[in-house]
Design an enzyme around this catalytic site. Structure first.
Site, PDB file in Angstrom:
ATOM      1  N   THR A 104      76.837  83.187  51.311  1.00 12.48           N
ATOM      2  CA  THR A 104      76.661  84.163  52.690  1.00 12.48           C
ATOM      3  C   THR A 104      77.421  83.587  53.547  1.00 12.48           C
ATOM      4  O   THR A 104      77.127  82.361  53.999  1.00 12.48           O
ATOM      5  CB  THR A 104      75.125  84.237  52.848  1.00 12.48           C
ATOM      6  OG1 THR A 104      74.567  84.794  51.586  1.00 12.48           O
ATOM      7  CG2 THR A 104      75.025  85.004  53.969  1.00 12.48           C
ATOM      8  N   LYS A 179      75.621  91.797  53.619  1.00 14.71           N
ATOM      9  CA  LYS A 179      74.452  90.793  53.570  1.00 14.71           C
ATOM     10  C   LYS A 179      73.957  90.593  54.687  1.00 14.71           C
ATOM     11  O   LYS A 179      72.729  90.149  55.062  1.00 14.71           O
ATOM     12  CB  LYS A 179      75.190  89.449  52.944  1.00 14.71           C
ATOM     13  CG  LYS A 179      74.166  88.375  53.014  1.00 14.71           C
ATOM     14  CD  LYS A 179      73.130  88.720  51.871  1.00 14.71           C
ATOM     15  CE  LYS A 179      72.163  87.611  51.725  1.00 14.71           C
ATOM     16  NZ  LYS A 179      72.569  86.346  50.944  1.00 14.71           N
ATOM     17  N   LYS A 247      71.670  79.750  59.159  1.00 10.64           N
ATOM     18  CA  LYS A 247      72.845  79.818  59.345  1.00 10.64           C
ATOM     19  C   LYS A 247      73.077  81.297  59.155  1.00 10.64           C
ATOM     20  O   LYS A 247      74.046  81.898  59.809  1.00 10.64           O
ATOM     21  CB  LYS A 247      73.462  79.122  58.189  1.00 10.64           C
ATOM     22  CG  LYS A 247      75.018  79.330  57.870  1.00 10.64           C
ATOM     23  CD  LYS A 247      75.223  80.129  56.821  1.00 10.64           C
ATOM     24  CE  LYS A 247      74.772  79.851  55.623  1.00 10.64           C
ATOM     25  NZ  LYS A 247      75.151  80.961  54.440  1.00 10.64           N
TER      26      LYS A 247
END
Length: 297
Positions: A104, A179, A247
């Site tokens: 990701t 995502k 993150k």
């Protein structure tokens, strides 16, 4: 191009053998592919080597031997280091090699990789996943894919040994954007799951019975079914690290800001997870958000 990556006819490289990557790589090995692996910590590749995988000492060494390389690492800076530079994948793979980043990461970085790889006549996909450690172990991950559609079709046999819900989303960067939508949905939902369990406990209810009722109704979600039981048990082991979720939320927030989109739910979740990380829990699983509501601190 569809048959290029059939088992027994391909040499696959896998970089990143963490909580999810190790299981994903094992599925590829079990499917009959020759598998070359690399990880910064060699110990994490020991079991795979014992089962027949081939350890490589450097990214560049792995790149030269494989016709498809999958990366599943932690942060965008790790992705950038692996793909670019004199020892990176783009510089050291042969023309026609497939490069699939399942980390990701940033949609803008996915586009940079795609454009650089195109100049080297490489086939690139950004294909982040959802499903956590359980989905990786079970081979039931959701895989969101961006890039050229014919490249997606060629890599599909590999995706099918790692996941079940595999959707081609569109041009390069589309997998990462999808995502981000996934992580935005999870961020606010996780707050709701924690508050629901906390409410049940404060009301003197049996939280497991409450879950039996609400997880099958309109409130149902993957987090409620899979992570709420871990919260109740005080199990905060990582299926997905808090530091990685932070993150992801930062990437999503930056992308949303760039599009002029306000995401107050995402901002609240990020602030809460930052607080949890500041308390020393960045290596816990995302369900550890429950610590902020409970006496399990």
């Amino acid at each position: 191009m569809e048959d290029v990556l059939a088992p027994k006819a391909s040499v696959i490289g896998f970089i990143g053998l963490g909580v999810m990557g190790g299981s994903m790589a094992k599925h590829i090995l079990d499917a009959g592919y020759e598998l070359h692996i690399y990880n910064r910590t060699r110990e994490k590749g020991k079991d795979l080597v014992e089962q027949g995988a081939i350890w490589e000492e450097k990214v560049a060494d792995l790149a030269r031997k494989c016709n498809c390389v999958i990366t599943m690492v932690g942060f965008p800076r790790d992705v950038e280091e692996i793909y670019f530079g004199s020892q990176g994948l783009i510089e050291n793979t042969k023309h026609g090699t497939f490069l699939v980043d399942m980390t990701t990461s940033s949609p803008s970085l996915a586009l940079r990789i795609y454009e650089a790889a195109e100049r080297k006549k490489l086939h690139v996909l950004d294909a982040p996943v959802s499903g956590g450690d359980k989905g990786a172990r079970d081979g039931s991950l959701s895989i969101m894919v961006g890039g050229k559609e014919d490249t997606f079709k060629a890599v599909l046999p590999l995706f099918q040994v790692m996941g079940k819900n595999i959707v081609y989303q569109g041009r390069a960067g589309s997998g990462q954007h999808t995502k981000m939508a996934n992580q935005i949905a999870i961020a606010s939902n996780m707050i709701g799951v924690c508050e629901a369990i906390s409410y049940a406990l404060k009301a003197g209810l049996d939280p497991e019975k409450v879950l039996a009722s609400i997880s099958q109704g309109a409130a149902g979600s993957w987090s409620l079914s899979n992570l709420a039981p871990r919260m109740i048990a005080g199990n905060f082991d990582p299926g997905f690290y808090i530091k990685h979720f932070i993150k992801d939320m930062k990437i999503a927030l930056e992308a949303a800001d760039g599009m002029g989109l306000d995401t107050p739910g995402l901002e609240m979740a990020l602030s809460m997870y930052k607080k949890l990380a500041s308390l020393g829990h960045e290596n816990d699983g995302t369900q550890a958000l429950f610590r902020l509501y409970s006496d399990k601190e």
